[in-house]
Design an enzyme around this catalytic site. Structure first.
Site, PDB file in Angstrom:
ATOM      1  N   ASP A 147       9.729  20.285  16.092  1.00 24.36           N
ATOM      2  CA  ASP A 147       9.152  20.813  17.320  1.00 24.36           C
ATOM      3  C   ASP A 147      10.206  21.658  18.014  1.00 24.36           C
ATOM      4  OD1 ASP A 147      10.791  19.116  18.643  1.00 24.36           O
ATOM      5  OD2 ASP A 147       9.221  17.935  19.597  1.00 24.36           O
ATOM      6  N   ASP A 162       1.129  13.891  14.746  1.00 23.02           N
ATOM      7  CA  ASP A 162       2.391  13.161  14.763  1.00 23.02           C
ATOM      8  C   ASP A 162       2.336  12.241  15.961  1.00 23.02           C
ATOM      9  OD1 ASP A 162       2.935  15.435  16.793  1.00 23.02           O
ATOM     10  OD2 ASP A 162       4.567  14.031  17.108  1.00 23.02           O
ATOM     11  N   CYS A 189      -4.349  -5.305   3.588  1.00 26.40           N
ATOM     12  CA  CYS A 189      -3.341  -4.240   3.661  1.00 26.40           C
ATOM     13  C   CYS A 189      -2.355  -4.394   2.502  1.00 26.40           C
ATOM     14  CB  CYS A 189      -2.598  -4.306   4.994  1.00 26.40           C
ATOM     15  SG  CYS A 189      -1.262  -3.088   5.105  1.00 26.40           S
ATOM     16  N   CYS A 191       0.650  -2.935   2.336  1.00 25.82           N
ATOM     17  CA  CYS A 191       2.015  -2.548   2.707  1.00 25.82           C
ATOM     18  C   CYS A 191       2.998  -3.650   2.316  1.00 25.82           C
ATOM     19  CB  CYS A 191       2.108  -2.236   4.205  1.00 25.82           C
ATOM     20  SG  CYS A 191       2.375  -3.672   5.264  1.00 25.82           S
ATOM     21  N   CYS A 221       2.809  -6.838   4.601  1.00 24.65           N
ATOM     22  CA  CYS A 221       1.631  -7.690   4.402  1.00 24.65           C
ATOM     23  C   CYS A 221       1.625  -8.345   3.023  1.00 24.65           C
ATOM     24  CB  CYS A 221       0.353  -6.887   4.616  1.00 24.65           C
ATOM     25  SG  CYS A 221       0.095  -6.460   6.348  1.00 24.65           S
ATOM     26  N   HIS A 251       4.417  -1.909   8.583  1.00 22.65           N
ATOM     27  CA  HIS A 251       2.958  -2.072   8.563  1.00 22.65           C
ATOM     28  C   HIS A 251       2.259  -0.988   9.387  1.00 22.65           C
ATOM     29  CE1 HIS A 251      -1.079  -3.631   8.791  1.00 22.65           C
ATOM     30  NE2 HIS A 251      -0.991  -3.409  10.095  1.00 22.65           N
TER      31      HIS A 251
HETATM   32 ZN   LIG Z   1       0.412  -4.194   6.266  1.00 19.26          ZN
END
Ligand SMILES: [Zn+2]
Length: 380
Positions: A90, A263, A301, A303, A306, A332
């Site tokens: 930016d 963003d 999830c 990730c 998780c 996460h």
């Molecule tokens: Zn997760």
């Protein structure tokens, strides 16, 4: 640079592909924010593993620390932070108008004092583009004036006039090799100003267009309106980027209104307060409710957090101030933002975005603050 692959038949949502000097970005896309050359608490390997395509860097902050000499000596921002995928920077305009103390707006930029040590500095179109050239970002943003959302009409008009003039100056500055430049549409919720600003910038033929002056403290209905006012004046064959937004539901709403890029600092910022995002809204992992909850942050999830750790364990880490706690919630939350974008792109490719959109919004509970903003808007 931008290829429009498909447009949804029931909304304005678009599936696209953005080609940059450091690779291809599939849109709609979420860009994790690396303000200080780091996405807070996450390293580049983790970002790559969760499917990050492009990150954001910040001209104002990086110019103050570590300073351009260091980044130039490192060989640019990509090398300095060991990130070989695309970077958008930016322009510093938003920070100058929101963070810096004692500002004096001049014809060719802004005199201000550093928010860190009070030293006198100057940033305008020329300086901003030079910093972004040295940073070597794939996409540079023009230096704009971003007034507060409740600024009087006269101030909004002046900001649009300066934004247009400065955009023209930015366009003439030298760039890094392969660097693209996006214009920024200002104008608040004034239809005539948004239209005027968008048309003037489109005539300058930037590589893409951002909608600025959103996420500056305005209530959600105003945010939606600002985007709705600017979008019809932007060309279909260029990317559209809504700056600094938002919650997962707000991103999905804006994708349906024709936006391609986002963003936001929220996923990592709220993680530090122990708040987790899910596809159904947010919840606190610090509270007693999850004390003995041995499930993952969000069921289903995939990730790293998780897949390996429980809510009870992460709550414990947060409550004893272990760094791993905020890292796991940051992983996460960032992953969730990226996962929603993956799902949106898959739905667009399959021609089912309309259903996805309806189901997502119906299943997502906004915060009390957003709910009261919507209620007030309806009452008005
Ligand atoms: Zn997760």
């Amino acid at each position: 640079m931008f290829e429009l692959l498909k447009t949804d038949t029931t909304t304005k949502a678009r599936l696209g592909r953005l080609t940059t000097a450091h690779g291809v970005v599939e849109t709609p896309v979420f860009m994790p924010v690396g303000t200080q050359a780091s996405v807070k608490a996450l390293d580049p390997r983790e970002l790559r593993e969760m499917g990050t395509q492009i990150i954001l860097g910040n001209t104002y902050h990086l110019n103050l620390r570590p300073g351009l000499d260091i980044i130039r000596a490192a060989g640019g921002l990509h090398r300095f932070m060991n990130w070989d995928k695309p970077i958008l920077t930016d322009s510093g305009g938003f920070q100058v108008f929101s963070l810096a103390k004692i500002r004096k707006v001049k014809a060719h930029g802004v005199e201000f004092r550093s928010h860190l040590d009070g030293s006198a500095l100057f940033l305008g179109p020329k300086e901003s583009m030079e910093i972004q050239r040295v940073l070597g970002s794939d996409i540079a943003m023009v230096f704009d004036e971003c007034p507060p959302h409740d600024a009087p009409a006269k101030e909004q008009r002046l900001a649009v006039e300066r934004t247009i003039r400065w955009a023209r100056e930015c366009r003439e500055q030298p760039r890094a090799e392969g660097q693209k430049v996006f214009g920024i549409v200002q104008g608040g919720v004034n239809p005539a100003l948004r239209e005027e600003c968008a048309k003037a910038l489109v005539a300058m033929e930037f590589d893409g267009y951002a909608i600025g002056g959103v996420s500056v403290g305005e209530p959600e209905p105003e945010m939606m309106k600002a985007v709705e006012l600017a979008e019809p004046h932007l060309p279909a064959h260029k990317s559209r980027y809504a700056m600094g937004l938002g919650t997962p539901a707000q991103m999905v709403e804006l994708i349906a209104r024709g936006v391609d890029m986002f963003d936001c600092v929220l996923p990592t910022r709220v993680a530090r307060n122990g708040t987790a995002y899910t596809k159904r809204g947010t919840f606190s992992i610090k509270g007693g409710a999850v004390k003995a909850d041995f499930g993952p942050i969000e069921a289903g999830c995939d990730c790293f957090a998780c897949q390996h750790f429980t809510r009870a364990y992460i709550r414990h880490l947060l409550n004893v101030n272990e760094i791993l706690g905020l890292r796991l919630v940051s992983i996460h939350n960032s992953h969730l933002y990226l996962r929603v974008m993956n799902e949106v792109r898959a739905a667009l490719a399959a021609g089912t975005f309309g259903e996805y959109y309806r189901e997502f919004i119906a299943g997502y509970t906004p915060t009390q603050k957003v709910l009261s903003q919507r209620k007030k808007h309806t009452a008005d």
